[in-house]
Every structure is written in C-alpha cells, then in structure tokens.
Design a protein around this motif. Structure first.
Motif, mmCIF file in Angstrom:
data_model
loop_
_atom_site.group_PDB
_atom_site.id
_atom_site.type_symbol
_atom_site.label_atom_id
_atom_site.label_comp_id
_atom_site.label_asym_id
_atom_site.label_seq_id
_atom_site.Cartn_x
_atom_site.Cartn_y
_atom_site.Cartn_z
ATOM 1 N N GLU A 270 -44.966 -60.000 10.592
ATOM 2 C CA GLU A 270 -43.949 -59.269 11.446
ATOM 3 C C GLU A 270 -44.723 -57.770 12.160
ATOM 4 N N LEU A 271 -45.640 -57.250 11.694
ATOM 5 C CA LEU A 271 -46.421 -56.223 12.349
ATOM 6 C C LEU A 271 -47.120 -56.734 13.366
ATOM 7 N N LEU A 272 -47.596 -57.950 13.694
ATOM 8 C CA LEU A 272 -48.347 -58.238 14.612
ATOM 9 C C LEU A 272 -47.470 -58.948 15.733
ATOM 10 N N LEU A 273 -46.024 -59.613 15.232
ATOM 11 C CA LEU A 273 -45.214 -59.773 16.275
ATOM 12 C C LEU A 273 -44.738 -58.356 16.961
ATOM 13 N N GLU A 274 -44.315 -57.399 16.077
ATOM 14 C CA GLU A 274 -43.927 -56.319 16.846
ATOM 15 C C GLU A 274 -45.214 -55.771 17.872
ATOM 16 N N ALA A 275 -46.316 -55.707 17.162
ATOM 17 C CA ALA A 275 -47.260 -55.300 18.186
ATOM 18 C C ALA A 275 -47.741 -55.834 19.575
ATOM 19 N N GLY A 276 -47.238 -57.336 19.493
ATOM 20 C CA GLY A 276 -47.211 -58.048 20.519
ATOM 21 C C GLY A 276 -46.503 -57.648 21.701
ATOM 22 N N SER A 277 -45.296 -57.046 21.429
ATOM 23 C CA SER A 277 -44.361 -56.647 22.573
ATOM 24 C C SER A 277 -44.252 -55.057 22.693
ATOM 25 N N THR A 278 -45.283 -54.390 22.020
ATOM 26 C CA THR A 278 -45.220 -52.994 21.865
ATOM 27 C C THR A 278 -46.399 -52.398 22.539
ATOM 28 N N PRO A 279 -46.225 -51.350 23.657
ATOM 29 C CA PRO A 279 -47.347 -50.727 24.155
ATOM 30 C C PRO A 279 -48.036 -49.651 23.251
ATOM 31 N N ASP A 280 -49.177 -49.311 23.650
ATOM 32 C CA ASP A 280 -49.634 -48.174 23.054
ATOM 33 C C ASP A 280 -48.856 -46.755 23.159
ATOM 34 N N PRO A 281 -49.306 -45.879 22.144
ATOM 35 C CA PRO A 281 -50.010 -45.849 21.165
ATOM 36 C C PRO A 281 -49.389 -46.606 19.744
ATOM 37 N N ARG A 282 -48.195 -46.882 19.978
ATOM 38 C CA ARG A 282 -47.477 -47.626 18.841
ATOM 39 C C ARG A 282 -48.179 -49.023 18.525
ATOM 40 N N HIS A 283 -48.563 -49.809 19.454
ATOM 41 C CA HIS A 283 -49.249 -50.865 19.501
ATOM 42 C C HIS A 283 -50.376 -50.839 18.399
ATOM 43 N N GLN A 284 -51.272 -49.728 18.818
ATOM 44 C CA GLN A 284 -52.408 -49.542 17.781
ATOM 45 C C GLN A 284 -52.063 -49.005 16.546
ATOM 46 N N GLN A 285 -50.966 -48.510 16.403
ATOM 47 C CA GLN A 285 -50.596 -47.957 14.839
ATOM 48 C C GLN A 285 -50.200 -49.182 14.230
ATOM 49 N N LEU A 286 -49.640 -50.141 14.753
ATOM 50 C CA LEU A 286 -49.279 -51.583 14.244
ATOM 51 C C LEU A 286 -50.448 -52.160 13.539
ATOM 52 N N ALA B 31 -60.431 -58.797 14.218
ATOM 53 C CA ALA B 31 -59.624 -60.030 13.894
ATOM 54 C C ALA B 31 -58.165 -59.504 14.280
ATOM 55 N N ALA B 32 -57.732 -58.322 13.786
ATOM 56 C CA ALA B 32 -56.395 -57.673 14.330
ATOM 57 C C ALA B 32 -56.373 -57.702 15.756
ATOM 58 N N ASN B 33 -57.259 -57.168 16.293
ATOM 59 C CA ASN B 33 -57.100 -56.976 17.867
ATOM 60 C C ASN B 33 -57.270 -58.377 18.529
ATOM 61 N N GLY B 34 -58.146 -59.260 18.034
ATOM 62 C CA GLY B 34 -58.074 -60.620 18.745
ATOM 63 C C GLY B 34 -57.449 -61.724 18.268
ATOM 64 N N TYR B 35 -56.396 -61.406 17.337
ATOM 65 C CA TYR B 35 -55.425 -62.562 16.858
ATOM 66 C C TYR B 35 -54.210 -62.590 17.788
ATOM 67 N N LYS B 36 -53.936 -63.961 18.283
ATOM 68 C CA LYS B 36 -52.825 -64.448 19.179
ATOM 69 C C LYS B 36 -51.755 -65.105 18.144
ATOM 70 N N ILE B 37 -50.645 -64.515 18.416
ATOM 71 C CA ILE B 37 -49.653 -65.086 17.703
ATOM 72 C C ILE B 37 -49.367 -66.616 17.854
ATOM 73 N N ASP B 38 -49.396 -67.420 16.788
ATOM 74 C CA ASP B 38 -49.551 -68.896 16.665
ATOM 75 C C ASP B 38 -49.084 -69.541 15.387
ATOM 76 N N ALA B 39 -47.991 -69.998 15.621
ATOM 77 C CA ALA B 39 -47.280 -70.393 14.432
ATOM 78 C C ALA B 39 -48.139 -71.621 13.449
ATOM 79 N N SER B 40 -49.089 -72.165 14.155
ATOM 80 C CA SER B 40 -49.918 -73.196 13.200
ATOM 81 C C SER B 40 -51.071 -72.395 12.705
ATOM 82 N N THR B 41 -51.273 -71.175 12.990
ATOM 83 C CA THR B 41 -52.454 -70.558 12.333
ATOM 84 C C THR B 41 -51.993 -69.223 11.861
ATOM 85 N N ALA B 42 -52.001 -69.124 10.296
ATOM 86 C CA ALA B 42 -51.613 -67.819 10.014
ATOM 87 C C ALA B 42 -52.868 -66.737 10.131
ATOM 88 N N PHE B 43 -52.571 -65.462 10.017
ATOM 89 C CA PHE B 43 -53.518 -64.410 10.338
ATOM 90 C C PHE B 43 -54.807 -64.695 9.633
#
Length: 267
Positions: free
Chosen positions: A21-37, A77-89
């Motif tokens: 959920e945090l990564l999903l939100e971060a993917g559509s949220t700009p900084d500084p909230r993006h980095q906080q997530l 890993a947190a900064n490089g991960y791309k949301i993908d349903a087939s691969t968990a974080f």
C-alpha cells in the motif's frame, strides 16, 4: 473467551500488505511525501535487512557495519522497486540487500583477494540479480545470468565460487577438534638452536688459538656469567685489568673471524 495471538505468518502478511500500500501511494505521490512513504517502507522492513546481515556475521566483519550495508541495500530496493503484481517487494528487496552485502565484501573485506576480473564479475552479478529475479520470478541460474550479462556461464560459476574468501581463522582457534592446542601452537617458531650451532662452529677454531688464561676469562664471562669484578677476584687481578684483557681477547677473535681464509692469526 480467549483470543489467539497472531501468528508469525499473519504478521509477515500484514507487513507485506502495508508495504504494498505504501509503495502504491508513493508511486503516485510527489516529494516530499513520496520520500516519506519510502522511508516508512524501509523502517517497516528493517528486520528483514537485519536478518540477512546476520547470515554474514561469521565472515570477519563487524555486525554494525553489516547492518548498515544491509540497510543501504534496503533503501536502494525501496527506491528501485517497480510495482508489479507478479513480484512481491521482498522478492526484489532480498536479492538487492544480498547484492549490496556481497559488493561490500568484494570492495572492502577481502582477506584472500581473487583476480580483479573475478571481483568485477561478482559485482556485475550482484547488480543484475535483483532485476533478473523480478523478471524471471526465481533466482537466476548461471546460464540465465550469463545470458543477461553477455558472458560465459563458466565465468559466472567462477565468480560465485569465491564468495567465502572473506575471513581468516584466529590463531587462538583450536588446532584440533578435541581442543587442547591452538593454531598458534602448530606454527613453527624460529629455531635459535641453529644459530647457536653455527656460532659454535664458527668460533671454535678462533678460540682454540687462545692461551689458557684467555680461554678461562671467556669461560667465566660468557659461560658462567661472572662480572668483571668477580673474574678479577678469581684470577687475582684488578677489574680494570680484566676489562683490558677481555677487550683484547674479543679484538683478536674479531680479527680472526674476519680473516679471508678463515685461519686464526693469534697463537
């Protein structure tokens, strides 16, 4: 009525769901909230990084250093991960953390340093492995890694085979399974006896040419450990006379030992 404590699996699943959920939100949220997530993702999964770091503690590196390196891998890993349903974080983060630890050992903690090409290949493997795992859905084989890096599987196998060259045994470690001796006890020491034999062999011809009194002075001084005063009492002469006699004897011996043909000049 009693409530059962949540199982470990339930806790892991909750962490995985919250992370997603945090990564999903971060993917559509700009900084500084993006980095906080992303920071929240790192904090939430920090125990995983510590657990991976603990597996490398027997390799001669301080535990705090290992954890810091593992945290760095988790941040990457947190900064490089791309949301993908087939691969968990965690399927992406765990190889990334391991790769960071392996890179640290390659660059900073080698005890036995392999060839540079092997070190570089291991770094390339560590960098490529997380993306391959996310794409393939499993840990890549040597052949799959070699294909991705454009190299031969034998080179991948060679680089993987030196992953244990990081630590040395302490000399205080037991030298045998039953204990009793340490490795230090089994290491050969310099043998002073050889020097003694050589010295005696060298001095014998020179000393043989001395008179009886001179031999007696040498015996009292260097064998019995007498002081010059004690030698004087033994021979009935003054300490000053003993000093001059001893100096003259040593000078003659030095001259004889330095003779090119090794033949004593005194007599």
């Amino acid at each position: 009525m009693t409530t059962a404590a949540p199982s470990t699996e339930d806790s892991k699943q909750r962490i995985a769901d919250t992370t997603h959920e945090l990564l999903l939100e971060a993917g559509s949220t700009p900084d500084p909230r993006h980095q906080q997530l992303l920071d929240e993702v790192v904090i939430l999964n920090a125990p995983v990084a510590r657990s991976i770091a603990s597996r490398y503690r027997s390799k001669g590196v301080d535990s705090d250093d290992l954890e810091q390196v593992a945290y760095l891998g988790l941040v990457k890993a947190a900064n490089g991960y791309k949301i993908d349903a087939s691969t968990a974080f965690l399927s992406y983060a765990v190889p990334t953390i391991r790769g960071e630890l392996k890179r640290y050992f390659r660059d900073c903690a080698w005890t036995v340093r392999p060839p540079r090409r092997v070190q570089e290949m291991q770094g390339s493997i560590a960098a490529a492995e997380p993306e391959l795992i996310q794409r393939l859905g499993h840990v890549p084989t040597d052949e799959e890694t070699a294909a991705a890096l454009g190299t031969d599987p034998a080179e991948i196998a060679e680089a993987s085979s030196v992953r244990g060259c990081f630590s040395t045994l302490s000399l205080d470690a037991p030298g045998a399974p039953e204990g009793g001796t340490s490795l230090l006890d089994t290491v050969a020491d310099a043998e002073d006896g050889y020097d003694l034999v050589e010295n005696v062999h060298t001095l014998t011809p020179a000393v043989a040419g001395l008179g009886d009194r001179d031999k007696r002075i040498l015996e009292l001084r260097f064998r019995n450990g007498f002081t010059q005063e004690e030698i004087g009492h033994e021979l009935g002469v003054s300490q000053m006379q003993v000093s001059r006699l001893l100096r003259g004897i040593l000078d003659r011996l030095r001259t004889d030992l330095a003779a090119p043909d090794g033949v004593p000049k005194n007599g």
